[in-house]
Design a protein around this motif. Sequence first.
Motif, PDB file in Angstrom:
ATOM      1  N   ASN A  27      12.628  -6.799  30.282  1.00  0.00           N
ATOM      2  CA  ASN A  27      12.168  -5.422  30.360  1.00  0.00           C
ATOM      3  C   ASN A  27      12.457  -4.693  29.051  1.00  0.00           C
ATOM      4  N   TYR A  28      11.482  -3.933  28.614  1.00  0.00           N
ATOM      5  CA  TYR A  28      11.714  -2.999  27.502  1.00  0.00           C
ATOM      6  C   TYR A  28      11.346  -1.601  27.982  1.00  0.00           C
ATOM      7  N   TYR A  29      12.314  -0.681  27.847  1.00  0.00           N
ATOM      8  CA  TYR A  29      12.141   0.675  28.361  1.00  0.00           C
ATOM      9  C   TYR A  29      12.243   1.670  27.217  1.00  0.00           C
ATOM     10  N   LEU A  30      11.272   2.595  27.157  1.00  0.00           N
ATOM     11  CA  LEU A  30      11.243   3.641  26.146  1.00  0.00           C
ATOM     12  C   LEU A  30      11.240   4.994  26.847  1.00  0.00           C
ATOM     13  N   GLY A  31      12.236   5.831  26.522  1.00  0.00           N
ATOM     14  CA  GLY A  31      12.326   7.119  27.190  1.00  0.00           C
ATOM     15  C   GLY A  31      12.890   8.204  26.301  1.00  0.00           C
ATOM     16  N   GLN A  32      12.899   9.407  26.846  1.00  0.00           N
ATOM     17  CA  GLN A  32      13.516  10.574  26.204  1.00  0.00           C
ATOM     18  C   GLN A  32      14.252  11.329  27.295  1.00  0.00           C
ATOM     19  N   GLU A  33      15.573  11.248  27.269  1.00  0.00           N
ATOM     20  CA  GLU A  33      16.359  11.685  28.418  1.00  0.00           C
ATOM     21  C   GLU A  33      16.985  13.065  28.249  1.00  0.00           C
ATOM     22  N   HIS A  34      16.712  13.764  27.169  1.00  0.00           N
ATOM     23  CA  HIS A  34      17.362  15.044  26.933  1.00  0.00           C
ATOM     24  C   HIS A  34      16.513  16.183  27.469  1.00  0.00           C
ATOM     25  N   PRO A  35      17.095  17.125  28.201  1.00  0.00           N
ATOM     26  CA  PRO A  35      16.312  18.227  28.776  1.00  0.00           C
ATOM     27  C   PRO A  35      15.837  19.184  27.701  1.00  0.00           C
ATOM     28  N   ASP A  36      14.706  19.822  27.997  1.00  0.00           N
ATOM     29  CA  ASP A  36      14.159  20.820  27.092  1.00  0.00           C
ATOM     30  C   ASP A  36      14.336  22.235  27.626  1.00  0.00           C
TER      31      ASP A  36
END
Length: 552
Positions: A370-379
């Motif tokens: 599995n390769y996972y790409l994310g952005q976990e910081h709230p805006d």
Amino acid sequence: MSLYAFQRAQPIRNTEPYEKRPRGISPPMTSGSNWLRRVIGICVAVAMWCPVGRAQSSTAPASAEEVKQLREMVQSLLVRVTELENERKQRQLVPTDRNEREAPAANVVLVASRDVVKAPPMERARSDEAAVMSGTTATAPTVATMAVTSAAPVQNASLDTLKDQANVADRAVLDYLHGATLNFLVDEYYSYNFNSPVGRVNALRAYDVLSNNISLNQADLVFERTPDVSAGRPFGVRVDLQFGQATDTLQGNPLNEPRPDIYRNIFQAYGTYVAPIGNGLTIDVGKWGSSIGIEGNYTKDQMNYSRAYWFDFLPFYHMGVRAGYKVNDKLNLNYWVVNGTNQAEATNGFKDELFGFTAAPTKKISWTVNYYLGQEHPDRTLVASSGPVPVQPGLTFQAITPAPNGKLHILDSYVTWQVVPKLTVALEGDYVIEREWENTNAALGQSSAPSHDIGGAAYVKYQFSPRFAVAGRTEYLSDRGGLFSGITQALKETTATFDYKLSDGFLMRYEWRRDFSNRPTFFTDANGILSKEQQTASIGVIWWVGRKEGAW
């Protein structure tokens, strides 16, 4: 023939009140028009026979008085027969509800007259006629039985119709539930930490978080109706409801979930559709447990009772859309679009993605990448009020400017090898890197060094018999930047587990585990004093029931 003998030939009238008689059964005198005609014929025959007989047996002619008496008697009998015929017609007009109230009595007569019912029809007719001529009451149960048995086919036909209707309704429900399972699981444990930590807390544990406490880890209800394309059913659904201590681990972080309580008890809830593309494109929409990492939610499907560091660190669940395409029997491709890691509700506008595959080069080996790409910081950040416009609780936000836009990358791979039917070996390797800021404007403080974790785990299990098994696990997690534990350190643990399966659906696990690090990390019996290791001994008890086969 004397007058006394003629009177004995008359049938004895049933004096029982009508209300007490079984439904559909009349007194012997009113059993039907055929019987009445028979009585009239007998009376006329007697009236005609008596003078002739006397003339043959005696030379003296009948007196006028005797002829008068006989005529009056025949006349009275004819009047009585007419009255009984009218009474029979009136009783046939009794309301249906009354007949229904008297139905049990008919059943009693049917049981009492079983022997009579079994008699041949001609013998029953001769018996009835003999009973009438002899003046006995034997004809009463016979006539009652004939009435009940004549109604029995109608009753049986009605019952058969009702049964057929019920069978059709049941069949529709069973057809709908074909392929569906309803499953239950209860997972409890007792753990003892030899550090005697303050608050009895086992540090860095996912589920077995309490020491010296009898704990309910989780109670689960799982409903699943899988698609069956061959049966013309491309749709499916699955719902996992979960209660207990584990729900706080899975769905309790307000940094990831603005409103965690809404979804706390719904571990999984998704619908499935198999699109007719190639070998079948399976699409799931909803919330599901993450397949990043080899370990899962349900203890019965794991080699050990406690979970590894990597299970605690990697995502537990996702909300979004996922697709799986089976290229052939050895390769399956996966793609996801989700709100984020452990996010039923997104904290920013970025949609995370996963690319992966599952390969089975042989029947004994299964390999997942599995390769996972994310952005976990709230805006945005939660505030008390966002103005006069009413919104639901927990949805009042203020924008963060500028918002962090660093990316999360997870590379996860694990392989399972069934060496022999009783021996299973598994390996897992993971690399996680995350940067809070992606920009490089030092004046605004938007640049940041990445934090990353690297390591893996090794598993082995030997099944001595269907009831007994032993398993072991060892793992390593290098936490640089404190992405997992909050401080930079190298975490290690070893676990030994003994399984005793009392019966199908009832498993007991005895486990010893040692956690250790190069930095003081684990709680002790003194406030503020940390230790470099902790050791625990645990007993887990797992019950489950349901028709779902394999791993849940």
